[in-house]
Write a protein that holds these residues in place. Structure first.
Motif, PDB file in Angstrom:
ATOM      1  N   LYS B 224      81.037  31.634  28.791  1.00 37.01           N
ATOM      2  CA  LYS B 224      80.801  30.272  28.310  1.00 37.01           C
ATOM      3  C   LYS B 224      82.382  29.469  28.008  1.00 37.01           C
ATOM      4  O   LYS B 224      82.821  28.668  28.566  1.00 37.01           O
ATOM      5  N   HIS B 225      83.220  30.587  27.343  1.00 34.49           N
ATOM      6  CA  HIS B 225      84.618  30.025  27.145  1.00 34.49           C
ATOM      7  C   HIS B 225      85.511  30.105  28.324  1.00 34.49           C
ATOM      8  O   HIS B 225      86.290  29.136  28.139  1.00 34.49           O
ATOM      9  N   LEU B 226      85.333  30.481  29.169  1.00 37.74           N
ATOM     10  CA  LEU B 226      86.238  30.751  30.404  1.00 37.74           C
ATOM     11  C   LEU B 226      85.972  29.709  31.373  1.00 37.74           C
ATOM     12  O   LEU B 226      86.414  29.545  32.487  1.00 37.74           O
ATOM     13  N   ALA B 227      84.782  29.126  31.104  1.00 32.30           N
ATOM     14  CA  ALA B 227      84.301  28.101  32.097  1.00 32.30           C
ATOM     15  C   ALA B 227      85.192  26.830  32.150  1.00 32.30           C
ATOM     16  O   ALA B 227      85.625  26.412  31.186  1.00 32.30           O
ATOM     17  N   PRO B 228      85.759  26.473  33.326  1.00 33.70           N
ATOM     18  CA  PRO B 228      86.995  25.475  33.475  1.00 33.70           C
ATOM     19  C   PRO B 228      86.233  24.248  32.973  1.00 33.70           C
ATOM     20  O   PRO B 228      85.256  23.743  33.187  1.00 33.70           O
ATOM     21  N   SER B 229      87.316  23.526  32.117  1.00 31.88           N
ATOM     22  CA  SER B 229      86.925  22.131  31.954  1.00 31.88           C
ATOM     23  C   SER B 229      87.233  21.159  32.926  1.00 31.88           C
ATOM     24  O   SER B 229      87.479  21.566  34.122  1.00 31.88           O
ATOM     25  N   ARG B 230      86.502  20.155  32.985  1.00 37.55           N
ATOM     26  CA  ARG B 230      86.643  19.095  34.150  1.00 37.55           C
ATOM     27  C   ARG B 230      87.836  18.398  34.235  1.00 37.55           C
ATOM     28  O   ARG B 230      87.729  17.100  34.695  1.00 37.55           O
ATOM     29  N   SER B 231      88.902  18.832  33.841  1.00 36.64           N
ATOM     30  CA  SER B 231      90.185  18.251  33.899  1.00 36.64           C
ATOM     31  C   SER B 231      90.385  17.445  35.528  1.00 36.64           C
ATOM     32  O   SER B 231      90.189  18.342  36.358  1.00 36.64           O
ATOM     33  N   SER B 232      90.885  16.216  35.469  1.00 37.64           N
ATOM     34  CA  SER B 232      91.058  15.915  36.679  1.00 37.64           C
ATOM     35  C   SER B 232      92.502  15.933  37.036  1.00 37.64           C
ATOM     36  O   SER B 232      93.136  15.558  38.139  1.00 37.64           O
ATOM     37  N   ALA B 233      93.294  16.726  36.366  1.00 36.82           N
ATOM     38  CA  ALA B 233      94.827  16.721  36.565  1.00 36.82           C
ATOM     39  C   ALA B 233      95.027  17.542  37.813  1.00 36.82           C
ATOM     40  O   ALA B 233      94.243  18.621  37.985  1.00 36.82           O
ATOM     41  N   PRO B 234      95.640  17.218  38.685  1.00 32.36           N
ATOM     42  CA  PRO B 234      95.949  17.785  39.989  1.00 32.36           C
ATOM     43  C   PRO B 234      96.675  19.115  39.715  1.00 32.36           C
ATOM     44  O   PRO B 234      97.542  18.969  38.882  1.00 32.36           O
ATOM     45  N   VAL B 235      96.334  20.200  40.419  1.00 32.64           N
ATOM     46  CA  VAL B 235      97.262  21.269  40.334  1.00 32.64           C
ATOM     47  C   VAL B 235      98.103  21.502  41.404  1.00 32.64           C
ATOM     48  O   VAL B 235      97.529  21.700  42.572  1.00 32.64           O
ATOM     49  N   ARG B 236      99.248  21.504  41.522  1.00 34.05           N
ATOM     50  CA  ARG B 236     100.199  21.735  42.641  1.00 34.05           C
ATOM     51  C   ARG B 236     100.681  23.180  42.823  1.00 34.05           C
ATOM     52  O   ARG B 236     101.432  23.545  41.798  1.00 34.05           O
TER      53      ARG B 236
END
Lengths: 262, 262, 262, 262
Positions: B224-236
């Motif tokens: 549960k804790h490691l599930a990624p948040s739904r951030s829309s920030a791009p990862v470059r």
């Protein structure tokens, strides 16, 4: 700090300062010579510095050289993939055993740096000759020793900007401000095994970065700080079975040894 | 936490529970089945859990499976070197992109774990059926949620002891005490890129560890804790050149583009 | 995250928005009202938000209010020393027990912040209406969730610059770039006891900071992230004597109890 | 390390070794004398060590003494609340300015330690004369220099156990195993301002702890490691207004100075 001199090896890719006129003009004897002088200038008899180059056999990093290196500095830019994986493996081992590693500027993409950190080490960049101001976040840190103010400036430089894809540093010593709008974690340490790593951002071969007063001081400070202490504690990098136990165990237990033989 | 279910993949080496009678008896349907049940037991409709095995094509970790995995759990022991490097590379990329990774017990020697951490991940060990007491150092941490006391015990287990050759954890949640005299950093997190890693020590296939009440709770909490948040920030994860700059630069500078083309 | 709504208390000094015309115009109903709305806008039914003001009895932080607060936000500037030490002591206790604390802007000099961190929390500053660009160093962090790019900007703001005299943050989420040449650790977390603290720099009462889209999102994210999990682990903030021991001790030892009675 | 000797002050509460026969027998000249000797034994001419006692004027910590102390060691147990708050305030300031602080054993409850850390510093304990085994997690750390093995043992001691209510240490060097079943973070460092703090657990006045070979070595190592470097960077512990800015700001902005005058 060891009472005998710190044995430093300055490793250099040594490509652009042979092939590019502008770089050649800045570093006529190679950038490694200037880095070597910076270290000697500040540490004098407390160090013995040799250099090692990509073009040499084993890239100058023979077993004998590595075994006798307390701190290794690393500069590479365009030829990272020409570094032999077997040498990278040996340098990696030596860091875990306690050798310090100072990674400079474009060395962020060196195989050894990525292998030790576990991430891509990618970043944003721009070469526009802009101003950089390095702020010191840990003014009591030995690597910041002797700096005269809360920050120092580099008048013209290449920009490196966040997001810098690195693990959270164990210590964040410098953060850079760039005229063009970015920030960057420019001075970071990490521990790996018994070894310490210091990444220091300033660089780019078309600017006279390694003649810069505070840059030279920081590199020398780092060499001194990363020199391994003379701990006699053994480093076990294999996985020893500890039997019999240190303290008594009441359970009687039958081991299926076949599960451990692999 | 995402509002849609967390998509979990439980990866398992699945060798000893096919070949060893004692292990087979403990885990007749494979250890992965029991780990899967532990997660479902606690998280119910908040998760969808699939399993993947070494013996499957692509070890069950196809591009499609990885692209649709929020959290991956990993158990391996005797067959780490049979895991294909290309798959390791893909899992590594997914962690940097944000996928959570829960590494269990002897997974400390998995290629993916060593690649992400940058060290040997070696440790001391002993199989003597001794008692382990896991002390919680961060009782407010979501991964420790719902534990009833300051510690929990495993009556009979394999021992893992320090020195555990890992980078300093970003968070140290559990430290184990062993009857035979060792201590161990048993619950650790690290950030890598946008992803989080949790290492959890309890295990060994000859003990019924994954039926243990608190062990199951901790694994579910970690998912549960490691599930990624739904951030829309791009990862470059490449190194983009940022030109023109975000803020004005006064210097006029001529770039030698050849130095950057490599 | 708790399944019942997070109980938030927005604490506000509430001096300048009563006494200064420019601030009054920006925040006619008080800045606390705008912060409250920001949290409700993003978290809706997942929160219940009340406000508390310096001017109220017990500064609005009665035992009953504190006992029923999951996350407390704090804004103060000119009246830090009017906050009663007894109230500070109670807030401190609640943080150690697990209450989240979001400290905003000039709250860096609040008694409770300095007490929890142990340093002076001093910094450099300038009010020149300059531009700030907040870079996100942890794009996968829940507090950065939903931001659209690698940075966000505040067009006109007060500057806070390093050296910020704080302990090394447990997590460094945002670093600010300022037009006038400084950098600043603008988004930091620390753990204290079972509680989490988040410091968020943007502010100053003469700029419409708490109407800014991303600032509001970050504050709401922080409230959600700092809400305590429902761990049933007891927190012992006294020093209990553990007798008899958990595991057998072979030594026979005579205790001089007088040495412990104080 | 400074080239002139490190100026060390060994502070001692000095109550039990005057009032309790068993303690008096172990430390006939006071525990401070033995701690002083331990430091001198290892550091010789690299240190000058004085002692200071609770019973002296200003507890022996006059402005002159503090101004001339590079590293302060602290032992207290039953008289923490007799330490004057004004002295605590001065010691606090000196740590932020760069003075090292070594806190020993029951000093975990000293006012200065709690003030610097921000938590209660509570723990579990038991006096049963049990065995302690201190495991070294950072064998390359200067504070662990010269230890002969991966751990060292104290045959009979008081137990301190988790949960130790401290902020996450910047470095966790030792973790103790206790015969009776607990673990403890026994060797921790934190940075505060320009100063470094080291907490070292072994102690209790009814055991001959400060005659123990490795305990003495660790304390001496810590003194050496915590000695401030001779950085000339100014420490600003006030909040200076930086005007004019370091780099040009395009905005024209009218400041309401009254908002800053408080």
């Amino acid at each position: 700090m060891p009472s005998s001199p710190i044995r430093v090896t300055v490793w250099h890719e040594h490509v652009h300062d042979r092939t590019n006129d502008a770089v050649k003009k800045l570093y006529p004897d190679g950038m490694h010579t200037v880095v070597k002088q910076a270290i000697e200038e500040h540490l004098g008899n407390d160090v013995t510095v040799r250099t090692a180059l990509l073009e040499q056999p084993d890239h100058g990093l023979t077993d004998e050289v590595l075994a006798n290196t307390d701190v290794l500095t690393w500069w590479g830019h365009c030829a990272h993939d020409q570094v032999d994986d077997a040498i990278v493996q040996k340098v990696h081992r030596r860091v875990l055993e306690g050798m310090g590693l100072v990674v400079l500027h474009s060395g962020h993409y060196a195989k050894i740096f990525k292998k030790l950190l576990g991430t891509t080490c990618s970043l944003r960049w721009r070469e526009a000759g802009e101003k950089e101001r390095l702020w010191c976040l840990m003014p009591g840190h030995p690597i910041a020793d002797g700096l005269d103010d809360e920050y120092f400036e580099i008048e013209h430089t290449e920009m490196y900007g966040e997001l810098f894809d690195i693990p959270t540093p164990d210590e964040l010593i410098f953060v850079s401000w760039f005229e063009g709008g970015e920030v960057f974690r420019s001075g970071c340490t990490w521990n790996r095994g018994k070894g310490k790593i210091f990444y220091f951002r300033p660089g780019h071969e078309t600017f006279p970065i390694y003649y810069h007063k505070q840059v030279r001081r920081v590199i020398a400070n780092a060499v001194k700080h990363l020199a391994p202490s003379r701990s006699s504690a053994p480093v076990r990098l294999e996985a020893p079975c500890i039997d019999p136990p240190l303290s008594p165990i009441t359970t009687v237990h039958q081991v299926d040894q076949s599960l451990h033989d692999h």
